[in-house]
Each structure stands twice: as C-alpha cells, then as structure tokens.
Design a protein around this motif. Structure first.
Motif, PDB file in Angstrom:
ATOM      1  N   PHE A  91       0.814  -1.210   0.000  1.00 51.88           N
ATOM      2  CA  PHE A  91       0.000   0.000   0.000  1.00 51.88           C
ATOM      3  C   PHE A  91       0.852   1.266   0.000  1.00 51.88           C
ATOM      4  O   PHE A  91       0.700   2.139  -0.862  1.00 51.88           O
ATOM      5  CB  PHE A  91      -0.945   0.006   1.204  1.00 51.88           C
ATOM      6  N   THR A  94       3.076   1.594  -3.292  1.00 56.58           N
ATOM      7  CA  THR A  94       2.258   1.873  -4.478  1.00 56.58           C
ATOM      8  C   THR A  94       1.701   3.285  -4.421  1.00 56.58           C
ATOM      9  O   THR A  94       1.761   4.039  -5.401  1.00 56.58           O
ATOM     10  CB  THR A  94       1.117   0.851  -4.579  1.00 56.58           C
ATOM     11  N   LYS A  95       1.160   3.662  -3.273  1.00 62.53           N
ATOM     12  CA  LYS A  95       0.604   5.011  -3.128  1.00 62.53           C
ATOM     13  C   LYS A  95       1.675   6.070  -3.337  1.00 62.53           C
ATOM     14  O   LYS A  95       1.460   7.073  -4.033  1.00 62.53           O
ATOM     15  CB  LYS A  95      -0.035   5.164  -1.748  1.00 62.53           C
ATOM     16  N   CYS A 106       1.733  -3.590  -9.222  1.00 64.05           N
ATOM     17  CA  CYS A 106       1.839  -4.092  -7.851  1.00 64.05           C
ATOM     18  C   CYS A 106       1.548  -5.583  -7.815  1.00 64.05           C
ATOM     19  O   CYS A 106       0.598  -6.063  -8.449  1.00 64.05           O
ATOM     20  CB  CYS A 106       0.855  -3.346  -6.939  1.00 64.05           C
ATOM     21  N   THR A 111      -3.409  -4.511  -1.493  1.00 67.33           N
ATOM     22  CA  THR A 111      -3.406  -3.925  -0.154  1.00 67.33           C
ATOM     23  C   THR A 111      -3.802  -4.992   0.857  1.00 67.33           C
ATOM     24  O   THR A 111      -4.185  -6.102   0.493  1.00 67.33           O
ATOM     25  CB  THR A 111      -4.391  -2.743  -0.050  1.00 67.33           C
ATOM     26  N   ILE A 120      -6.068   3.524  -2.873  1.00 65.98           N
ATOM     27  CA  ILE A 120      -5.231   3.344  -4.068  1.00 65.98           C
ATOM     28  C   ILE A 120      -6.035   3.655  -5.330  1.00 65.98           C
ATOM     29  O   ILE A 120      -5.530   4.308  -6.259  1.00 65.98           O
ATOM     30  CB  ILE A 120      -4.657   1.920  -4.135  1.00 65.98           C
ATOM     31  N   CYS A 131      -2.189   1.962 -12.878  1.00 65.84           N
ATOM     32  CA  CYS A 131      -1.931   1.157 -11.682  1.00 65.84           C
ATOM     33  C   CYS A 131      -2.506  -0.224 -11.949  1.00 65.84           C
ATOM     34  O   CYS A 131      -3.730  -0.395 -12.024  1.00 65.84           O
ATOM     35  CB  CYS A 131      -2.561   1.770 -10.437  1.00 65.84           C
ATOM     36  N   ALA A 346      -6.217  -1.405 -10.646  1.00 67.74           N
ATOM     37  CA  ALA A 346      -6.378  -1.142  -9.217  1.00 67.74           C
ATOM     38  C   ALA A 346      -7.787  -1.494  -8.763  1.00 67.74           C
ATOM     39  O   ALA A 346      -7.995  -1.977  -7.642  1.00 67.74           O
ATOM     40  CB  ALA A 346      -6.070   0.326  -8.914  1.00 67.74           C
TER      41      ALA A 346
END
Length: 378
Positions: A91, A94-95, A106, A111, A120, A131, A346
């Motif tokens: 988390f 990636t954020k 990812c 997450t 996200i 993403c 995402a």
C-alpha cells in the motif's frame, strides 16, 4: 519499434520467488530497459544485487524511499515501477509512487485492507497513471481465448463457473518453522486471510475476468487443518455474480497429490470450457450436442486477443514467465495510451481484497451470505 520504456523494481531481490519472473517477463520483448531498483530489505545487499544485474550505481538504491526521491528528480526517470515486496508494504509503496506520477505494477494482494484498496483507486484515478495488479494468470493466451469466446456468445448465457487453486505443498505438519510457509498463516504478516488471500483471489479474479462480470455476494467456509495455523489452509466459497451466474471456488494448501492446482470451468447454455494451468496451451470446448474439441494455442482461427499473445509455434509450451511477460506487453500499451481492455487494474485489486474480507466475515458467521463488493462500488 518504439523506444524502450525505463523500468525499475522495488523488492524481488536475490532468492526471491517472484523477482526472476518479473525480470524475465519485462525484458522478453525488448519493451523495457531495467535501469533502477531497490531490491532487498538489506540496503547494501539490494545495491550490490542491482549492480550485478547491470543497474548503474547511482540507480541502485537502498530502499524504496531513496528510489522514489532519486527517480522523481531525474529527467530520464523510470516509466514504470514494479512493487514486489512483502504484502504489508504494498500500500505505502504503491501510493507513494502513484502520487509522484509513476506508473505502477503491484504484486497481489494490492493492499491488506479494503480501505487501503479504495485509497489506491482514488489516488490512481487522480494521478492519471496506470496502476495494475499482477494477476498474471489472466494473461495466458488461452485464458484470453476463453474470455473472447464468452464475450462472443459462443457458450450462450453463462450459468455456472467452477474455479480451483489447490495444492498440497503445505500439507506437512512439521514445517511450522519454515519461513516460506510460516508467514502465510500469521495474521501479523499475511493479514486476515491465509490461502484465500494468497491463491484463492487468483482463481476468483480469473472467473471474473473470463466472464467479464463481478462477484456480488458470497458464502464461505474456512478451515485450519494443520495444528498451530491461525489462518485458513483450506477454503470453499460459493458466490453469485452481478449477472446471476453461480460460482464455486475451492482453494487449499493441504490437497496432497495436486501440484499447482489452478483450473477453471465455464458452463453456459450452449457450451462449456475447461482450462488448467498445468496444460496451459489447450482449452477444452464442448458444444451442446457435440463432441469435445481441443483449441490449441497458436492455431489458426483463434480470437485475436489470444493470437497477439501467442509467442512461439503451436505445440511449444508457453509457461508462467511468458504469462507475466504478457502483463508487461499490455502495460506498455497502456502507458503509451493504447487500450487493451484486459489489464488487471487497481479496481480489480480492490474487488479482490473486498472479496477476501467478505469471505473472512462469512466464514466467521457460519457461512452467512455477505456483500462482496467494496463500499465505493455498491
């Protein structure tokens, strides 16, 4: 040919199980140059290993924050970063990269919580960057063939989907101190779920991906069959999709005799399909009233969605690293603004985590049916 994209990794260092698959996959088609990395929790080991892979010393970083700061200020900064670190760190990394304007791939789970997943999604949408989540089984050519056949109506209305991801590699009761096994059943490291979050979400995503549909509600039964395990090593989940398709999912680590154990069957009004990851080049297709046909990767007449990702001649196997490579093919297209319509996003990562938490809640309530959708999608 278009100029290669610059690519970097966080995690996936020496001895990593997934790191080599990413490095092979990203570089299989000459689409990326591997130029930056923070590859190990030990900064010096990470720097040394990055240099051994040909990364310049000034882009061999000690940790992800150093890498983010270093790449953010470069004129030739990376176009894509892969996050292949332990689950609990996905988390924040990636954020952080999304907020700094980087495209991110990812590893799953995206997450640990639904709330983090929703954050996200919001950050990714605000950033305008790609993403993606590495649900790489969706990138096998014959999975794309199945998805295209369902979309084309070759099976008629879909009645039922049955997915399994069950193996027997954690069946031994005396491996409790094996570090590659132990963390998977430890809530402090794995989160609220063991096998469902590790493997079950791959099968669940595959079902949604092929159907072009989403899991709406589910009922789950979890079991920890090996003494000492806190989290489940076997799970059975029944689910319904938004279009009313009946779903069945079994995932297990104690299924002695099964090796990789990922397979899926789709049953429609006029036809059925069957695929197994251990024989990934074939899809078995049964038309109502007809014989079973075997559709081969690379043969004439398959859908373009499958043909574009069939890399080697018919009858030659294409395995896991090339499925990962196909994710990177779709990523390159997305980064360059070319729509593929098949890249796990995402939003997919969020839906998977919502389904895991729903399954945990259901199992804790003796199999009660619960809403599997994340709150922001209800």
């Amino acid at each position: 040919m278009a100029q290669r994209l610059s690519w970097g990794m966080v995690g996936g260092g020496e001895g990593s199980q997934i790191g080599p698959a990413h490095r092979l996959g990203a570089q299989a088609d000459g689409l990326y140059a591997f130029v930056a990395g923070a590859l190990d929790a030990d900064p010096e080991k990470g720097r040394a290993y990055a240099r051994s892979l040909g990364i310049a010393p000034d882009r061999a970083y000690g940790d992800w924050r150093e890498m983010l700061a270093g790449e953010r200020g470069r004129d030739n900064r990376i176009d894509l970063v892969t996050v292949a670190t332990p689950n609990a760190t996905h988390f924040e990394i990636t954020k952080g990269f999304l907020e700094a304007g980087f495209n991110v791939l990812c590893e799953k789970p995206m997450t640990m919580t639904v709330e983090e997943g929703e954050e996200i999604v919001r950050v990714a949408r605000k950033s305008g960057k790609v993403c993606a989540v590495n649900y790489c089984y969706s990138a096998y050519p014959m999975i794309r063939q199945m998805r295209a056949m369902v979309a084309a109506g070759d099976l008629g209305a879909i009645r039922c989907v049955v997915a399994n991801f069950s193996h027997g590699h954690h069946a031994a009761g005396d491996d409790a101190e094996n570090p590659r096994v132990r963390w998977r059943y430890d809530p402090a490291q794995a989160g609220v779920s063991g096998q469902m979050a590790d493997c079950g979400i791959h099968a669940l995503h595959l079902a949604s991906f092929i159907l072009g549909d989403e899991v709406e509600r589910l009922s789950a039964d979890f079991a920890s069959t090996v003494p000492g395990r806190v989290l489940e090593d076997d799970a059975m989940v029944s689910f319904r999709t938004s279009r009313g398709t009946v779903g069945r999912l079994w995932t297990s680590t104690i299924a002695l005799g099964r090796q990789h154990g990922l397979d899926i069957q789709i049953f429609g009004e006029t036809g059925g399909l069957r695929w197994a990851s251990e024989q990934p080049n074939q899809v078995y297709y049964h038309r109502l009233g007809g014989r079973v046909e075997i559709i081969e990767k690379g043969e004439a007449g398959i859908f373009p969605e499958a043909a574009r990702l069939s890399r080697v001649a018919i009858a030659h196997p294409e395995g896991f690293p090339l499925a990962v490579a196909n994710i990177y093919v779709d990523l390159a297209a997305a980064i360059r603004g070319e729509a593929t319509g098949a890249l796990p996003s995402a939003e997919d990562g969020l839906r998977s985590m919502a389904a895991v938490h729903a399954a945990v809640a259901s199992a804790g309530a003796q199999g009660a049916w619960v809403d599997a959708r994340p709150p922001m999608f209800r």
